[in-house]
Design a protein around this motif. Structure first.
Motif, mmCIF file in Angstrom:
data_model
loop_
_atom_site.group_PDB
_atom_site.id
_atom_site.type_symbol
_atom_site.label_atom_id
_atom_site.label_comp_id
_atom_site.label_asym_id
_atom_site.label_seq_id
_atom_site.Cartn_x
_atom_site.Cartn_y
_atom_site.Cartn_z
ATOM 1 N N SER A 182 0.665 -1.100 0.049
ATOM 2 C CA SER A 182 -0.189 0.189 -0.027
ATOM 3 C C SER A 182 0.957 1.273 0.106
ATOM 4 O O SER A 182 0.428 2.362 -0.354
ATOM 5 N N ASN A 183 2.180 1.137 0.227
ATOM 6 C CA ASN A 183 2.982 2.255 0.472
ATOM 7 C C ASN A 183 3.619 2.493 -0.773
ATOM 8 O O ASN A 183 4.418 3.551 -0.971
ATOM 9 N N GLY A 184 3.290 1.845 -1.820
ATOM 10 C CA GLY A 184 3.898 1.915 -3.146
ATOM 11 C C GLY A 184 5.252 1.063 -3.563
ATOM 12 O O GLY A 184 5.678 0.902 -4.657
ATOM 13 N N GLN A 185 5.730 0.365 -2.442
ATOM 14 C CA GLN A 185 6.785 -0.770 -2.623
ATOM 15 C C GLN A 185 6.174 -1.705 -3.408
ATOM 16 O O GLN A 185 5.286 -2.200 -3.085
ATOM 17 N N PHE A 234 11.369 0.758 -4.229
ATOM 18 C CA PHE A 234 10.882 1.399 -2.929
ATOM 19 C C PHE A 234 10.021 2.625 -3.285
ATOM 20 O O PHE A 234 10.156 3.202 -4.423
ATOM 21 N N PRO A 235 9.289 3.243 -2.361
ATOM 22 C CA PRO A 235 8.401 4.462 -2.784
ATOM 23 C C PRO A 235 9.133 5.670 -3.259
ATOM 24 O O PRO A 235 8.596 6.340 -4.117
ATOM 25 N N ASP A 236 10.356 5.781 -3.213
ATOM 26 C CA ASP A 236 11.088 6.653 -3.344
ATOM 27 C C ASP A 236 11.850 6.670 -4.784
ATOM 28 O O ASP A 236 12.592 7.329 -5.304
ATOM 29 N N GLN A 237 11.625 5.454 -5.338
ATOM 30 C CA GLN A 237 12.060 4.941 -6.574
ATOM 31 C C GLN A 237 13.684 4.196 -6.624
ATOM 32 O O GLN A 237 13.930 3.918 -7.711
ATOM 33 N N THR A 238 13.903 4.231 -5.615
ATOM 34 C CA THR A 238 15.170 3.568 -5.265
ATOM 35 C C THR A 238 14.903 2.016 -5.629
ATOM 36 O O THR A 238 13.953 1.188 -5.323
ATOM 37 N N ASP A 244 18.774 9.468 -7.869
ATOM 38 C CA ASP A 244 19.845 10.638 -8.131
ATOM 39 C C ASP A 244 20.877 9.816 -9.314
ATOM 40 O O ASP A 244 21.778 10.628 -9.649
ATOM 41 N N GLY A 245 20.797 8.638 -9.483
ATOM 42 C CA GLY A 245 21.691 7.804 -10.271
ATOM 43 C C GLY A 245 22.974 6.970 -9.512
ATOM 44 O O GLY A 245 23.941 6.555 -10.306
ATOM 45 N N THR A 246 23.150 7.476 -8.247
ATOM 46 C CA THR A 246 24.037 6.722 -7.522
ATOM 47 C C THR A 246 24.018 5.132 -7.546
ATOM 48 O O THR A 246 22.546 4.746 -7.434
#
Length: 192
Positions: free
Chosen positions: A84-87, A101-105, A121-123
């Motif tokens: 539900s958190n987007g993961q 992950f929700p932050d797109q990592t 950020d590409g890291t």
């Protein structure tokens, strides 16, 4: 939908056959099952709100109502969990896992114990089985972390190493080498 026929069973189950060919089966505990007119699409809605769907290609989609999580199992063995958190987690038949992950990592867990994380950020961070870590920054810098040292490599060719005892060594493209002790005091500098 129009009902073609309805049957009540002694155990309390009720089956309704619709004119379009669908079968609906209602169980005494509140669970009900719908079998599509194709005979292959099945949806079970459980009394607790969970829903299980079996598709014609044998894909199984299970929705956990309390956790608001969907678990899809494809016929080739791929499993996808959507939280539900987007993961989103993908579990591949070979054992590899990919987590977004929700932050797109994105984190990849490989069967040999290695890990790779790709940040928005590409890291990119890669962790080997022995615990050593390589970090590739989007500015061209790289870092290597081992149990003995941390080393940063700069795009211009400069390499700075910090050892576990605190000693620092910087090698420049020009050939110059500067060494500092743990307190930052220069103990060697080969200025060319």
């Amino acid at each position: 939908e129009e009902i073609e026929r309805e049957t009540a069973y002694p155990d309390g189950k009720v089956e309704k056959v619709l004119k379009n060919g669908c079968h609906l089966i209602f169980f005494p505990n509140g669970t009900w099952k719908k079998v599509g007119s194709d005979g292959k699409t099945v949806t079970i809605t459980f009394f607790n709100g969970d829903v299980k769907q079996v598709m014609p290609d044998q894909t199984v989609i299970y929705y956990y109502a309390d956790a608001k999580t969907t678990h899809t199992t494809y016929s080739d063995g791929l499993e996808v969990l959507q939280f539900s958190n987007g993961q989103i987690e993908k579990h591949y038949p070979d054992g590899k896992k990919e987590i977004t992950f929700p932050d797109q990592t994105i984190k990849n867990l490989f069967t040999d114990g290695q890990e790779e994380s790709i940040f928005p950020d590409g890291t990119i961070v890669r962790v080997q089985r022995d615990g050593s870590k390589t970090i590739e920054f989007n500015n061209g810098q790289r870092e290597l972390h081992t149990s003995q040292f941390k080393r940063r490599e700069y795009p211009d060719g400069t390499v700075k190493t910090v050892y576990v005892n605190g000693q620092q060594e910087t090698k420049y493209v020009s050939g110059r080498v500067r060494v500092k002790d743990k307190d930052g005091n220069i103990i060697m500098d080969t200025k060319l």
